[in-house]
Design a protein around this motif. Structure first.
Motif, PDB file in Angstrom:
ATOM      1  N   LYS A 153     -13.099   1.136   0.828  1.00  0.00           N
ATOM      2  CA  LYS A 153     -12.071   1.918   1.515  1.00  0.00           C
ATOM      3  C   LYS A 153     -12.441   2.053   2.991  1.00  0.00           C
ATOM      4  O   LYS A 153     -13.570   1.764   3.391  1.00  0.00           O
ATOM      5  N   ASP A 155     -12.452   4.990   5.961  1.00  0.00           N
ATOM      6  CA  ASP A 155     -12.307   6.428   6.177  1.00  0.00           C
ATOM      7  C   ASP A 155     -11.374   6.753   7.343  1.00  0.00           C
ATOM      8  O   ASP A 155     -11.002   7.918   7.524  1.00  0.00           O
ATOM      9  N   HIS A 157      -8.506   4.511   8.094  1.00  0.00           N
ATOM     10  CA  HIS A 157      -7.180   4.006   7.709  1.00  0.00           C
ATOM     11  C   HIS A 157      -7.076   4.070   6.187  1.00  0.00           C
ATOM     12  O   HIS A 157      -7.582   3.196   5.482  1.00  0.00           O
ATOM     13  N   GLU A 158      -6.411   5.102   5.685  1.00  0.00           N
ATOM     14  CA  GLU A 158      -6.471   5.421   4.259  1.00  0.00           C
ATOM     15  C   GLU A 158      -5.798   4.384   3.369  1.00  0.00           C
ATOM     16  O   GLU A 158      -6.049   4.337   2.164  1.00  0.00           O
ATOM     17  N   TRP A 159      -4.929   3.531   3.909  1.00  0.00           N
ATOM     18  CA  TRP A 159      -4.239   2.536   3.090  1.00  0.00           C
ATOM     19  C   TRP A 159      -5.101   1.296   2.832  1.00  0.00           C
ATOM     20  O   TRP A 159      -4.777   0.492   1.971  1.00  0.00           O
ATOM     21  N   ASN A 161      -7.814  -1.101   1.360  1.00  0.00           N
ATOM     22  CA  ASN A 161      -8.274  -1.091  -0.018  1.00  0.00           C
ATOM     23  C   ASN A 161      -8.767  -2.491  -0.390  1.00  0.00           C
ATOM     24  O   ASN A 161      -8.054  -3.476  -0.206  1.00  0.00           O
TER      25      ASN A 161
END
Length: 222
Positions: A153, A155, A157-159, A161
């Motif tokens: 992930k 920290d 840019h939360e999108w 993946n």
């Protein structure tokens, strides 16, 4: 000189294919209409990332499910040799989205974006790496010492993946044509497991004959 030659023989023996080894081959398919996933909204750094990025959690092409890793489980299997892999951060998503390797592998983490990423890898709830990378072109290596599925992930840019499957037994990532081949499998009966980040695992038993092939194909979907 004798000591050097002895060491070379040991190394060659460690990486040589087992006597009478065979292969496991198969395909991973998807039946029915694949889900239509909406793109993920970008909430910052749109000048680099764009307004959206694709949702790669379920990708189907030509009836084949992509981003699947297939592993062989059982006793007497050879350990995958350590290798170097690359995980890039480009336009706010990870490339490749899914990859596989063995314990002891070095992952070279690259930032191809002109801004800060903070890449955070989790093995379950345990942090494997947590690195701030503010510089474009920055490269930082990390060793993946334990088997398991590392969820990557950002920290910032939360999108963002990604996934790294670390297998201590033979494995293969399914190719673009939906097929895979796992080589150098000793004769015997094993469990073959297909892993997908969202659709889960499917397993079946196969028997590999001496110097022969075994088949194991998987179907996801409806």
């Amino acid at each position: 000189m004798k000591a050097v030659l002895g060491t070379m023989v040991l190394v060659l023996a460690a990486v040589a294919a087992p006597a009478g080894a065979g292969e496991i081959k198969g395909t991973v398919s998807f039946t029915g209409a694949p889900p239509q996933l909406a793109p993920l909204k970008v909430t910052k750094n749109q000048n680099v990332c764009g307004a959206t990025v694709p949702d790669q959690s379920i990708e189907v092409a030509g009836g084949h499910l992509e981003n699947v890793v297939v592993m062989v489980k059982g006793s007497g299997l050879p350990k995958p040799p350590p290798e170097k892999i690359v995980l890039d951060q480009e336009k706010c998503h990870y490339k490749p989205h899914v990859q596989a390797t063995g314990p002891g592998a070095t992952v070279e983490i690259v930032n191809s974006d002109p801004m800060l990423h903070n890449i955070h890898g989790y093995l379950g709830t345990t942090t494997v790496f947590n690195i701030a990378m503010p510089i474009k072109g920055q490269k930082i290596p990390r060793v993946l010492s334990k088997p398991g599925v590392v969820h990557v992930k950002c920290d910032v840019h939360e999108w963002m993946n990604g996934w790294i499957v670390v297998s201590d037994t033979p494995y293969a990532k399914v190719g673009d044509d939906g097929s895979y081949t796992i080589k150098d499998v000793p004769p015997g009966t094993y469990t073959v497991t297909a892993w997908h980040e969202k659709l889960g695992e499917k397993s079946q038993q196969v028997t590999v004959p001496a110097s022969g092939d075994a088949a194991a194909s998987f179907t996801y979907g409806k």
